[in-house]
Motif scaffolding. Structure first.
Motif, PDB file in Angstrom:
ATOM      1  N   LEU A   8      -9.879  56.317  41.293  1.00 38.38           N
ATOM      2  CA  LEU A   8      -9.282  55.933  42.577  1.00 38.38           C
ATOM      3  C   LEU A   8     -10.313  55.600  43.644  1.00 38.38           C
ATOM      4  N   SER A  18      -1.101  54.333  45.738  1.00 34.38           N
ATOM      5  CA  SER A  18      -0.536  54.765  47.013  1.00 34.38           C
ATOM      6  C   SER A  18       0.811  54.098  47.263  1.00 34.38           C
ATOM      7  N   LEU A  80      -3.661  61.452  42.520  1.00 33.93           N
ATOM      8  CA  LEU A  80      -3.698  60.884  43.875  1.00 33.93           C
ATOM      9  C   LEU A  80      -3.734  62.002  44.910  1.00 33.93           C
TER      10      LEU A  80
END
Length: 108
Positions: A8, A18, A80
């Motif tokens: 990421l 996202s 994430l």
């Protein structure tokens, strides 16, 4: 402390995951337009993310038109969240380190 997720660190992949974090399933064209990529560039990034189990890909048809939908997997959501936590930790540390250092009143 959470660590940065190397996959990421790429801004394009971060933008894709996202965006997908805010949706259950998103149509390929919507993601492509939202992150401002060509079909081939998005396809390459999605392949990278799906090989690492961040993104799930589903293909089908709407009428006679082929469609591709993308979904962020649970593992992708966890990665994430960890990446964002690591970024927040870095920002907080920089802010607190900056507040602790005396400010030089002279301009070099």
């Amino acid at each position: 402390m959470a660590e940065l997720d190397h996959l990421l660190l790429d801004p394009t992949r971060l933008a894709i995951v996202s965006l997908l974090a805010a949706a259950e399933w998103a149509e390929f064209g919507f993601v492509r337009d939202s992150v401002k990529l060509s079909d081939s560039a998005l396809s390459k990034q999605v392949t990278t993310l799906s090989k690492k189990d961040y993104v799930e890909v589903r293909k089908g048809y709407v009428g006679k038109r082929p469609r591709t939908w993308l979904n962020l997997t649970d593992a992708g959501r966890d990665n994430l969240a960890g990446h964002i936590s690591a970024l927040q930790t870095i920002a907080e540390k920089a802010r607190s380190d900056g507040a602790q250092q005396p400010r030089d009143q002279t301009v070099p």
